[in-house]
Structure formats: structure tokens, C-alpha cells
Scaffold this motif. Structure first.
Motif, PDB file in Angstrom:
ATOM      1  N   ILE A   1      24.905 -11.988  30.224  1.00 46.34           N
ATOM      2  CA  ILE A   1      25.780 -10.953  30.793  1.00 46.34           C
ATOM      3  C   ILE A   1      24.993  -9.799  31.399  1.00 46.34           C
ATOM      4  O   ILE A   1      25.575  -8.840  31.898  1.00 46.34           O
ATOM      5  N   ALA A   2      23.668  -9.887  31.376  1.00 51.48           N
ATOM      6  CA  ALA A   2      22.868  -8.774  31.900  1.00 51.48           C
ATOM      7  C   ALA A   2      22.482  -9.033  33.352  1.00 51.48           C
ATOM      8  O   ALA A   2      21.764  -9.981  33.648  1.00 51.48           O
ATOM      9  N   PRO A   3      22.956  -8.173  34.274  1.00 55.03           N
ATOM     10  CA  PRO A   3      22.583  -8.387  35.678  1.00 55.03           C
ATOM     11  C   PRO A   3      21.143  -7.956  35.971  1.00 55.03           C
ATOM     12  O   PRO A   3      20.610  -8.286  37.026  1.00 55.03           O
ATOM     13  N   ASN A   4      20.505  -7.211  35.029  1.00 48.88           N
ATOM     14  CA  ASN A   4      19.146  -6.723  35.324  1.00 48.88           C
ATOM     15  C   ASN A   4      18.046  -7.652  34.816  1.00 48.88           C
ATOM     16  O   ASN A   4      16.915  -7.255  34.696  1.00 48.88           O
ATOM     17  N   VAL A   5      18.449  -8.913  34.449  1.00 46.51           N
ATOM     18  CA  VAL A   5      17.391  -9.908  34.217  1.00 46.51           C
ATOM     19  C   VAL A   5      17.616 -11.075  35.177  1.00 46.51           C
ATOM     20  O   VAL A   5      18.754 -11.345  35.585  1.00 46.51           O
ATOM     21  N   VAL A   6      16.543 -11.720  35.531  1.00 45.32           N
ATOM     22  CA  VAL A   6      16.691 -12.965  36.293  1.00 45.32           C
ATOM     23  C   VAL A   6      17.053 -14.044  35.265  1.00 45.32           C
ATOM     24  O   VAL A   6      16.340 -14.235  34.277  1.00 45.32           O
ATOM     25  N   GLN A   7      18.181 -14.704  35.508  1.00 44.04           N
ATOM     26  CA  GLN A   7      18.704 -15.643  34.502  1.00 44.04           C
ATOM     27  C   GLN A   7      17.844 -16.909  34.449  1.00 44.04           C
ATOM     28  O   GLN A   7      17.742 -17.630  35.435  1.00 44.04           O
ATOM     29  N   ALA A   8      17.296 -17.165  33.285  1.00 46.51           N
ATOM     30  CA  ALA A   8      16.352 -18.284  33.157  1.00 46.51           C
ATOM     31  C   ALA A   8      17.050 -19.622  32.959  1.00 46.51           C
ATOM     32  O   ALA A   8      16.516 -20.669  33.305  1.00 46.51           O
ATOM     33  N   ASN A   9      18.249 -19.590  32.383  1.00 47.45           N
ATOM     34  CA  ASN A   9      18.982 -20.843  32.118  1.00 47.45           C
ATOM     35  C   ASN A   9      20.423 -20.690  32.564  1.00 47.45           C
ATOM     36  O   ASN A   9      21.011 -19.633  32.368  1.00 47.45           O
ATOM     37  N   ALA A  10      20.965 -21.739  33.134  1.00 51.41           N
ATOM     38  CA  ALA A  10      22.383 -21.717  33.491  1.00 51.41           C
ATOM     39  C   ALA A  10      22.887 -23.152  33.542  1.00 51.41           C
ATOM     40  O   ALA A  10      22.143 -24.073  33.909  1.00 51.41           O
ATOM     41  N   THR A  11      24.151 -23.324  33.150  1.00 54.37           N
ATOM     42  CA  THR A  11      24.742 -24.673  33.118  1.00 54.37           C
ATOM     43  C   THR A  11      26.097 -24.687  33.815  1.00 54.37           C
ATOM     44  O   THR A  11      26.934 -23.811  33.568  1.00 54.37           O
TER      45      THR A  11
END
Ligand SMILES: [Zn+2]
Length: 470
Positions: A243-253
């Protein structure tokens, strides 16, 4: 077809217990492989009825099989009892009124489906006993029809290997022999993995899995124009990476549900969707892994069994609904639009033919029906055993599937009448098959002909186990 009323008497005699079972299962809605209590109720009823019981069918704790009778052919009635999430709803009211916010509900009528199938099996058992006829009748309690394709796993495990014919039904608002074929489908999770990073300080070091999911979805949306028009591709975000927009999301499904008219079309379509996923991974310098959750074959019809079922359905006529049933059905119809009503009738080629709120006539044999655009794991059974199904009328015409309107109608008088009605038609087909070896032979020849050029291949990856923890 002779003497069907004889078997209908056995259905009527056993109806009260099985109606009670349907209502109990309605009251304990459980989803996808979690149907412990519902399966226990079905097992207890089979035991009470004196069936020989096999639990844990195909290694699935919520699958059960009961058998009665000796020798002769093996007739299987297929039942279900799984519910749907987030459909909690009070019974018998014409407005949305959840019993418990966010809880499960029987939004596809499987409480009735399982009970009527077992009622048919019990009636055939009683008739076998009374008439001293050789034959075995089985009830298969199959879990996880919604999203878990348990029957596909049960087929792979050989659970139906010695079955001569399989009989099933599904609650609907219209009464008809199912002749249209359903779609094959597969549910696949695509998990992208990238590299986390601070989205402002060092975005250049990050590789976004969420970007990959978005690009995959865009790619698939372009693909849609170039796939056969009967295909269906749906997706849902399972994990957006946090839910954090200030990180680059490392995992997503992202979960894809891919449907095609038949297995032959499904398998190449899956490969094309996988190519899009790989393209998205390449663009974002992430990796992607595809994990199949479940898959089902399309449903094969069976002309001799459909003809037999039609005869019995026509001999019986539509269910005997009364004014109270119609009044409540009219109130339910008031909760959705005329489009739902006309669309539902259009599916069966019955435009303008059935004006009442409940099914009061059968769909004629030559009615110009449209195909079914959903999928069912009965499909896989139909590739290995001659299978016949009917739509039984239990709901107000136009009731949309998987809605609170279905849940609220799931244990009213019309539902009870509809389930007994379906059990009568199914039991009569089972009895006829036991009496007429030539019907079973014709049904098997029909199946051989349909599968001659394209033999059945399980759509499940060989190492995939039932997703019991889904
Ligand atoms: Zn269903």
C-alpha cells in the motif's frame, strides 16, 4: 420410457429429509475446499440411508462418494455443496439484507444441487431394492465447483473410471435439458518479481513488479481483439505489491481466468497470455512465474441421454408452483431490471413466451437456445463418462447468478419444489439406463464419437494438487 411414476413415488417419499439437508447446507455456507460441515452433513445422510461410503475421494477431505445396490451398471449422480464468498443474505426477503457482513452465501444454489442429486440416488436405490433389479447407484459429493475444479482432480484420480453414465443438474429459473456446451477454462496466477527501492531517492535502482502487472493487463487488453470471439479473459489483482506508493513494488500477482469454447482452443490461448506476461517481464526487467490454480474442460453433450432426459421432463411437465411462489418471485423480479428478465429468456430462445415470474412451461426441444458462456467442472466428467444434465427451475425468471437474490430464494417453497422436480427427472433417467443396456451403449458410442479426434487431456498441469488451502 415406462412406469416413471413408480420412481417418482420414491422421490416424494424421501423428499422431506433431503429438503431438510438442502436447508441445513444453506445455513452453513462454505467455500472452495473448506466445505467440512456441508460434506459432513452429506456423509451423515448417506450413512443414515445405508450407502457404502468412500471418504476423502481423490485425496480431497471434502469429497465423498456413497454407493448402493449390487452388480449391473453403475449410475452416478453428481452433487455439489460449495457456496460463494461475501454473499451473506437473509432467506425469503426481497431486499438485500446480509445476515453477517462479508460472510459466505449460497449464491449458486449448490445447497439444492447436492440434495436433489442425492435424492435421485436414494430413489433409484429404493427402486432397485423394491424391484430386485441388479444395478449400482452412486452419489458423488463434489466440493469446490466455484473456482476449485474438484471434479477435474477427481477425474484425474480415476474416481469415475467404472461409472457407466453420470447425471447432474443445476438450479436456474428455467427448466430445460442442458444441450449447450460450456466453456473450458483455466485460472492462473502470474507473479512478477522485481527489485524494491525508494521510489523518490533511488527509483533507477528499482524494478517494479506492479508496472509489469499493469503492462501485462494492457497487453492482454490489446490481445482481446485477436482471439476467437467466444473466448473470455478476466483478471483480478491478488497482490498489488503493498500500500506504500513511495516504494518500488518488488512483488505483484495478478490472477487470470481464461475461457475458451473447448480444450483445443484453451491451451493455445493460455500460451498467448503467457507470452504477454513474458513481454511485460522483459519490459520491466522483472521475472514472472505462472502458477495454475485450476482448470476445467468444456462440457460435452450426449444426444441419447439428452433425448431420454427430455422424454422424462416432458412426461413430468414444469414444477407445480402456486400463487404464493409467484408472488414472491414477482417481488424478487422487482429488484432487477426488465433486461435481466428478457436476457434470461433470450438465452433459451423463449423471448416473450414465458410471461410469468416463474417457469410455467418447458423450453421446447427445438427452441433456438444460445450457448452457455460459463464453465463447470462437470465438463471434465463429461469427457470420460457419458453425462447428461438439466436446468431445474427454482428461481424467479431473470435472477442473476451469484447474487443476493439467489441466496434469498435458496430455501423457499419454490426452491424445494424445484429440487424435488429435478430429482424426479434425474432418477427417471437413471432407472431407464439400468433397465435398458442399449441406452448406455448408445450413450457410450456417442461419447466415443465426440472424443475420437481429440481425446481428453486433463487441463491440469501434471504436478498440480488440489488447492485445498485456496
Ligand atoms: Zn453453480
Amino acid at each position: 420410457m415406462d412406469n416413471a411414476p413408480e420412481i417418482w413415488k420414491h422421490v416424494d417419499d424421501n423428499a422431506p429429509e433431503l429438503i431438510a439437508l438442502s436447508d441445513r447446507v444453506w445455513g452453513m455456507p462454505e467455500t472452495c475446499y473448506q466445505e467440512a460441515r456441508s460434506c459432513a452433513e452429506h456423509t451423515a445422510e448417506l450413512r443414515r440411508q445405508g450407502f457404502r461410503i468412500t471418504e476423502n475421494v481423490a485425496g480431497i477431505p471434502t469429497a465423498v462418494m456413497g454407493e448402493a445396490g449390487e452388480g449391473g451398471p453403475v449410475i452416478a449422480f453428481l452433487g455439489e455443496y460449495d457456496a460463494l464468498p461475501d454473499l451473506s443474505q437473509e432467506a425469503g426477503v426481497a431486499e438485500p439484507r446480509p445476515l453477517e457482513k462479508g460472510a459466505n452465501g449460497h449464491g449458486c444454489g449448490h445447497n439444492m444441487l447436492g440434495s436433489a442429486a442425492m435424492l435421485a440416488a436414494i430413489a433409484v436405490r429404493d427402486w432397485l431394492k423394491e424391484s430386485g433389479t441388479a444395478g449400482r447407484v452412486r452419489y458423488y459429493g463434489c466440493p469446490a465447483e466455484e473456482g476449485g475444479s474438484a471434479k477435474t482432480f477427481m477425474v484425474r484420480d480415476g474416481a469415475f473410471e467404472d461409472v457407466d453414465i453420470a447425471i447432474c443438474w443445476h438450479p436456474h429459473s428455467v427448466c430445460d435439458v442442458m444441450v449447450a456446451e460450456s466453456l473450458a477454462n483455466a485460472r492462473i496466477d502470474f507473479t512478477f518479481r522485481g527489485r524494491a527501492s525508494h521510489a523518490a531517492a533511488s527509483p533507477h535502482l528499482g524494478r517494479s513488479a506492479l508496472d509489469a502487472v499493469e503492462l501485462m493487463n494492457v497487453g492482454v487488453n490489446y490481445l482481446r481483439e485477436h482471439v476467437p470471439p467466444e473466448s473470455r479473459i478476466h483478471y483480478a489483482l491478488i497482490d498489488a505489491g503493498g500500500i506504500a506508493p513511495n516504494v518500488v513494488q518488488a512483488n505483484a500477482t495478478v490472477r487470470y481466468l481464461i475461457r475458451s469454447p473447448d480444450l483445443k482452443g484453451l491451451l493455445p490461448l493460455i500460451e498467448r497470455v503467457k507470452k504477454v506476461a513474458n513481454g511485460a517481464a522483459m519490459m520491466t526487467e522483472t521475472t514472472v512465474e505462472a502458477h495454475t490454480l485450476s482448470a476445467v474442460a468444456n462440457l460435452l453433450g450426449n444426444a441419447p441421454l439428452e433425448a431420454a432426459m427430455r422424454q422424462h421432463l416432458e412426461a413430468l411437465g414444469p414444477p407445480d408452483f402456486d400463487d404464493d411462489d409467484r408472488d414472491f418471485a414477482s417481488a424478487i423480479q422487482g429488484t432487477y431490471g426488465p433486461e435481466e428478465i428478457s436476457d434470461s429468456l433470450h438465452m433459451f430462445g423463449m423471448d416473450g413466451v414465458m410471461p410469468g415470474p416463474l417457469c410455467d412451461r418447458l423450453v421446447p426441444a427445438d427452441s433456438p437456445r444460445l450457448g452457455i458462456s460459463g464453465s463447470t467442472d462437470v465438463g471434465d466428467v463429461s469427457w470420460v463418462v457419458p453425462t447428461v444434465q438439466m436446468w431445474g427451475a427454482t428461481y424467479a425468471i431473470g435472477t442473476p447468478f451469484h447474487t443476493w437474490q439467489m441466496v434469498t430464494q435458496g430455501k423457499n417453497a419454490a426452491a424445494h419444489k424445484g429440487l424435488v422436480h429435478a430429482a424426479k427427472v434425474m432418477a427417471a433417467v437413471g432407472r431407464q439406463a439400468i433397465l435398458e443396456p442399449e441406452l448406455i451403449a448408445a450413450a457410450k458410442a456417442d461419447l466415443r464419437q465426440r472424443t475420437e479426434k481429440t481425446p481428453y487431456v486433463s487441463p491440469l498441469p501434471a504436478d498440480l494438487m488440489p488447492p485445498l488451502e485456496m
